[in-house]
Design a protein around this motif. Structure first.
Motif, mmCIF file in Angstrom:
data_model
loop_
_atom_site.group_PDB
_atom_site.id
_atom_site.type_symbol
_atom_site.label_atom_id
_atom_site.label_comp_id
_atom_site.label_asym_id
_atom_site.label_seq_id
_atom_site.Cartn_x
_atom_site.Cartn_y
_atom_site.Cartn_z
ATOM 1 N N UNK A 4 0.868 -1.187 0.000
ATOM 2 C CA UNK A 4 0.000 0.000 0.000
ATOM 3 C C UNK A 4 0.901 1.232 0.000
ATOM 4 N N UNK A 5 0.550 2.254 -0.767
ATOM 5 C CA UNK A 5 1.528 3.272 -1.143
ATOM 6 C C UNK A 5 1.398 4.617 -0.429
ATOM 7 N N UNK A 6 0.585 4.736 0.602
ATOM 8 C CA UNK A 6 0.418 6.040 1.242
ATOM 9 C C UNK A 6 1.745 6.556 1.784
ATOM 10 N N UNK A 7 2.018 7.823 1.533
ATOM 11 C CA UNK A 7 3.197 8.569 1.995
ATOM 12 C C UNK A 7 4.498 8.178 1.299
ATOM 13 N N UNK A 8 4.456 7.227 0.374
ATOM 14 C CA UNK A 8 5.677 6.779 -0.302
ATOM 15 C C UNK A 8 5.946 7.675 -1.518
ATOM 16 N N UNK A 9 7.145 8.243 -1.640
ATOM 17 C CA UNK A 9 7.468 9.071 -2.812
ATOM 18 C C UNK A 9 7.247 8.299 -4.111
ATOM 19 N N UNK A 10 6.693 8.967 -5.099
ATOM 20 C CA UNK A 10 6.306 8.302 -6.339
ATOM 21 C C UNK A 10 7.491 7.660 -7.051
ATOM 22 N N UNK A 11 8.692 8.232 -6.913
ATOM 23 C CA UNK A 11 9.851 7.641 -7.578
ATOM 24 C C UNK A 11 10.214 6.293 -6.971
ATOM 25 N N UNK A 12 9.867 6.083 -5.700
ATOM 26 C CA UNK A 12 10.096 4.787 -5.066
ATOM 27 C C UNK A 12 8.985 3.804 -5.421
ATOM 28 N N UNK A 13 7.773 4.310 -5.537
ATOM 29 C CA UNK A 13 6.645 3.453 -5.922
ATOM 30 C C UNK A 13 6.915 2.794 -7.269
ATOM 31 N N UNK A 14 7.544 3.522 -8.166
ATOM 32 C CA UNK A 14 7.799 3.017 -9.516
ATOM 33 C C UNK A 14 8.755 1.826 -9.530
ATOM 34 N N UNK A 15 9.456 1.591 -8.420
ATOM 35 C CA UNK A 15 10.391 0.467 -8.352
ATOM 36 C C UNK A 15 9.697 -0.857 -8.020
ATOM 37 N N UNK A 16 8.401 -0.806 -7.756
ATOM 38 C CA UNK A 16 7.650 -2.004 -7.376
ATOM 39 C C UNK A 16 6.740 -2.441 -8.525
ATOM 40 N N UNK A 17 6.455 -3.743 -8.628
ATOM 41 C CA UNK A 17 5.538 -4.216 -9.679
ATOM 42 C C UNK A 17 4.137 -3.651 -9.473
ATOM 43 N N UNK B 99 0.534 -3.451 -6.154
ATOM 44 C CA UNK B 99 0.340 -2.224 -5.387
ATOM 45 C C UNK B 99 -1.129 -1.859 -5.274
ATOM 46 N N UNK B 100 -1.522 -1.351 -4.107
ATOM 47 C CA UNK B 100 -2.885 -0.864 -3.912
ATOM 48 C C UNK B 100 -2.828 0.558 -3.364
ATOM 49 N N UNK B 101 -3.877 1.309 -3.638
ATOM 50 C CA UNK B 101 -3.874 2.716 -3.251
ATOM 51 C C UNK B 101 -4.417 2.916 -1.842
ATOM 52 N N UNK B 102 -3.697 3.731 -1.081
ATOM 53 C CA UNK B 102 -4.160 4.191 0.218
ATOM 54 C C UNK B 102 -3.715 5.626 0.389
ATOM 55 N N UNK B 103 -4.559 6.457 0.972
ATOM 56 C CA UNK B 103 -4.230 7.880 1.091
ATOM 57 C C UNK B 103 -3.708 8.274 2.470
ATOM 58 N N UNK B 104 -4.079 7.507 3.503
ATOM 59 C CA UNK B 104 -3.775 7.860 4.899
ATOM 60 C C UNK B 104 -4.437 9.183 5.288
ATOM 61 N N UNK B 105 -5.478 9.552 4.583
ATOM 62 C CA UNK B 105 -6.215 10.781 4.862
ATOM 63 C C UNK B 105 -6.992 10.645 6.173
ATOM 64 N N UNK B 106 -7.051 11.667 7.019
ATOM 65 C CA UNK B 106 -6.405 12.976 6.890
ATOM 66 C C UNK B 106 -5.100 13.101 7.673
ATOM 67 N N UNK B 107 -4.489 11.975 8.055
ATOM 68 C CA UNK B 107 -3.208 12.064 8.760
ATOM 69 C C UNK B 107 -2.158 12.745 7.895
ATOM 70 N N UNK B 108 -2.240 12.538 6.579
ATOM 71 C CA UNK B 108 -1.388 13.271 5.651
ATOM 72 C C UNK B 108 -2.291 13.883 4.585
ATOM 73 N N UNK B 109 -1.876 14.976 3.953
ATOM 74 C CA UNK B 109 -2.714 15.617 2.936
ATOM 75 C C UNK B 109 -3.063 14.654 1.802
ATOM 76 N N UNK B 110 -4.261 14.784 1.283
ATOM 77 C CA UNK B 110 -4.726 13.885 0.235
ATOM 78 C C UNK B 110 -3.931 14.066 -1.048
ATOM 79 N N UNK B 111 -3.497 12.959 -1.605
ATOM 80 C CA UNK B 111 -2.813 12.954 -2.896
ATOM 81 C C UNK B 111 -3.277 11.716 -3.647
#
Length: 209
Positions: free
Chosen positions: A163-176, A180-192
């Motif tokens: 799950x990819x919340x808070x992970x920089x996108x350049x690091x996400x791209x290194x995974x298959x 990967x599944x989407x998580x926002x961690x909202x509202x602990x971190x700003x929504x992206x």
């Protein structure tokens, strides 16, 4: 389909606008933002808040809790949870201590969402777990920031996802992408919100929708 598997709305003192309309499904995570020795963090707060709404809910359990795992998780299961959170970082336990949670998850066909990234949240500890139990495991935050390399190794297992919340996108791209599944961690971190339709939809591989 757009699915967010990681929002913290409904927990006491968490004040934020609902963004339910942005997703087809939203899953509530009851984990508190900071460490505590709570058994179930904000699960029952979210359960009451969610009455009359259509959010899905994750359960949670601290292996140090005096109430047996099968009892507490049984209560949460009866309330409709779609997965179980383990938070070794904030609850300060070793992942091998959570075997009763893994057994419950296997018996009830529930995925286990494990908070990873620092301290005792090392994904490598889960390699033996998926060999002993027939369960799906989600590495919350993909081991970021301390255990990214360990997450890359562990995610090779067929039933471990990230799950990819808070992970920089350049690091996400290194995974298959298919793991990967989407998580926002909202509202602990700003929504992206990402635009990748596959990642937004992948949660259907994990939870029953």
């Amino acid at each position: 389909m757009k699915i967010d598997v990681h929002q913290h709305l409904g927990i006491r003192d968490v004040k934020a606008k609902e963004i339910r309309e942005l997703f087809d499904y939203v899953v509530l995570n009851p984990a508190y933002k900071y460490g505590c020795m709570c058994c179930v963090d904000g699960f029952y707060q979210q359960y009451l808040w969610n009455k009359g709404k259509d959010y899905l809910q994750l359960g949670i359990y601290n292996p140090k809790c005096r109430v047996p795992a099968e009892v507490e998780l049984g209560r949460q299961y009866d309330k409709g949870i779609v997965g179980i959170v383990l938070n070794p970082i904030n609850h300060d336990f070793e992942l091998k201590e959570a075997w009763k949670v893994y057994q419950f998850a296997e018996d009830h066909s529930l995925p286990v969402f494990v908070c990873t990234g620092r301290g005792k949240g090392n994904p490598l500890e889960l390699k033996n777990v998926v060999k002993e139990y027939k369960i799906r495991i989600v590495l919350m935050r993909l081991g970021y920031p301390q255990y990214i390399n360990q997450a890359k190794e562990v995610i090779k297992e067929s039933n471990i996802y990230g799950e990819i919340s808070s992970v920089p996108i350049d690091l996400v791209k290194d995974f298959p992408k298919d793991k990967l599944i989407f998580g926002s961690c909202y509202p602990y971190i700003p929504l992206s919100i990402i635009k990748d339709k596959e990642i937004l939809d992948n949660a259907r591989k994990i939870i029953n929708i």
